[in-house]
Write an enzyme that holds these catalytic residues in place. Structure first.
Site, PDB file in Angstrom:
ATOM      1  N   HIS A 148       0.898  -1.193   0.078  1.00  0.00           N
ATOM      2  CA  HIS A 148       0.046  -0.092  -0.011  1.00  0.00           C
ATOM      3  C   HIS A 148       0.785   1.342   0.105  1.00  0.00           C
ATOM      4  CE1 HIS A 148      -2.850   3.027   1.726  1.00  0.00           C
ATOM      5  NE2 HIS A 148      -3.769   2.148   1.419  1.00  0.00           N
ATOM      6  N   ASP A 201       2.544  -4.702   8.109  1.00  0.00           N
ATOM      7  CA  ASP A 201       1.154  -4.025   7.870  1.00  0.00           C
ATOM      8  C   ASP A 201      -0.143  -4.647   8.048  1.00  0.00           C
ATOM      9  OD1 ASP A 201      -0.897  -2.593   6.836  1.00  0.00           O
ATOM     10  OD2 ASP A 201      -0.119  -1.923   5.181  1.00  0.00           O
ATOM     11  N   GLN A 232      -5.119  -5.360   6.461  1.00  0.00           N
ATOM     12  CA  GLN A 232      -5.954  -6.389   6.035  1.00  0.00           C
ATOM     13  C   GLN A 232      -6.083  -7.764   6.870  1.00  0.00           C
ATOM     14  OE1 GLN A 232      -8.040  -5.298   3.768  1.00  0.00           O
ATOM     15  NE2 GLN A 232      -7.176  -2.992   3.476  1.00  0.00           N
TER      16      GLN A 232
END
Length: 405
Positions: A119, A196, A199
């Site tokens: 991202h 990260d 999600q």
């Protein structure tokens, strides 16, 4: 049995009155928020609306207790210590915090390794800081089946690597990245591992000890919580080495005209009045996600994604992107219908009450790698079931008729 219809009753948005159905398939952008989270936030404003850590009066003490209890709830969900959980505005701020703090140590000859799927919030900070500091940014590519090329990762991660930063699950393709293996490679070469988890946290078990990461970032609004709140997990030993990202109140112990002494963890990184209600909501969201059972949610979403891939793939002219059937993936299905632009397709689907996302999904380098202008993305959560997929496919057929493809 995992009863998605029963779970849906926990979420007020599914009770709203509208002219069209509300088929919500955009949880990768933002999940819906359950009643329990809304009640926790409302109770703060109604019962103890005051600032935290500073007041000596009962309302402030109660606000502080609820704020720090939320930190403990999040820490338990991650299998971390409370002092290792820093409240931020979301994953974007957490990842920027890390990039700015860690890059102070980096310079020419050093390397940061990312995946090509990242991202923008985990790519642009490193990219821009590399221009200032002189270090290099390297990218791990994809295999033909849209999984991370682990062999290339082994070749890229070496003695010059200082940081490996990668998403747990791709928001654009649904690919599940081998973060445990990446962490082992990073640590073997003396590098830090950042994950990260925006999600993955509401969709599968996430244990920071099992992942072996040094840092992990996530956003509340993607895991049943409010917007404007998230958190950064960091191993205490590594957090102690970092300088604060922002300066101001509450993150200091002492200030003179010449210098300042920082507060203890985690408050060292929490300058100014925090998003108190948001943090309390995030704690309640962590409790809600834990009660659902991350393993059960993961199994439910896997079955739903398998069904969606089969149904969408059977539509003439549809292409489904990401790992093929049988390969582990998250609750995301990206697809294209003929040569219909993703924005046009999402508008047609919206007219049928089907809420999906179209575009590059803040992953433009990945889209260029795939030779795509973007995709249309359906993303699932615990409250979705097969009827949502059926409504999506029916709307796709409608779009095909309109565009004559």
């Amino acid at each position: 049995m995992f009863d998605a219809k029963k779970i849906r009753k926990d979420f007020p948005m599914f009770r709203r009155k509208a002219r069209t159905p509300f088929v919500y398939l955009d949880s990768a952008a933002s999940s819906q928020t359950p009643e329990s989270v809304l009640k926790a936030m409302d109770a703060f404003y109604r019962e103890c609306r005051a600032n935290v850590h500073r007041g000596m009066y009962p309302a402030s003490a109660e606000a502080t207790d609820r704020f720090e209890a939320a930190r403990l709830q999040v820490a338990r969900f991650l299998n971390a210590a409370p002092e290792e959980v820093i409240f931020t505005r979301g994953a974007t701020e957490a990842l920027n915090l890390l990039a700015y703090a860690i890059s102070k140590r980096l310079g020419p000859g050093d390397e940061v390794v990312l995946s090509i799927m990242e991202h923008h919030s985990n790519l642009v900070p490193w990219q821009q800081l590399a221009k200032q500091r002189g270090f290099a940014v390297r990218f791990i590519g994809l295999t033909p089946d849209s999984t991370l090329d682990l062999e290339q990762a082994k070749a890229l991660i070496g003695p010059k690597t200082r940081v490996v930063s990668a998403m747990h699950v791709s928001n654009a393709l649904g690919t599940v990245l081998p973060v445990r293996e990446l962490a082992a490679l990073a640590h073997k070469n003396g590098a830090l591992m950042i994950v990260d988890a925006a999600q993955s946290l509401a969709h599968r078990p996430v244990d920071v000890k099992e992942l072996g990461c040094d840092f992990l970032a996530f956003s509340g609004h993607k895991m049943f919580g409010p917007t404007g709140i998230g958190a950064l997990y960091g191993r205490r030993a590594e957090l102690e080495k970092l300088d604060p990202f922002m300066y101001g109140g509450d993150m200091i112990l002492e200030v003179s005209k010449e210098d300042a002494v920082w507060n203890d963890l985690p408050w060292k990184f929490e300058a100014g009045t925090p998003n108190i209600a948001g943090a309390i909501g995030l704690g309640a969201a962590a409790e809600y996600a834990a009660a659902l059972g991350p393993k059960r949610v993961a199994a439910h979403e896997k079955a739903l994604v398998d069904y969606a891939m089969k149904k969408i793939g059977a539509v003439t002219g549809c292409r489904v992107f990401g790992p093929p059937a049988g390969v582990e993936r998250g609750g995301v299905v990206s697809f294209a219908v003929g040569d219909i632009h993703p924005h046009d397709l999402t508008n047609i689907l919206a007219s049928a009450g089907v809420c999906v996302r179209g575009g590059h999904h803040c992953a433009m380098p990945l889209m260029r790698e795939l030779g795509l202008p973007g995709t249309t993305r359906a993303s699932f959560s615990a409250y979705n079931d097969r009827s949502d997929v059926d409504a999506l496919v029916e709307a796709i057929w409608k779009a095909k008729k309109i565009f004559d493809v």
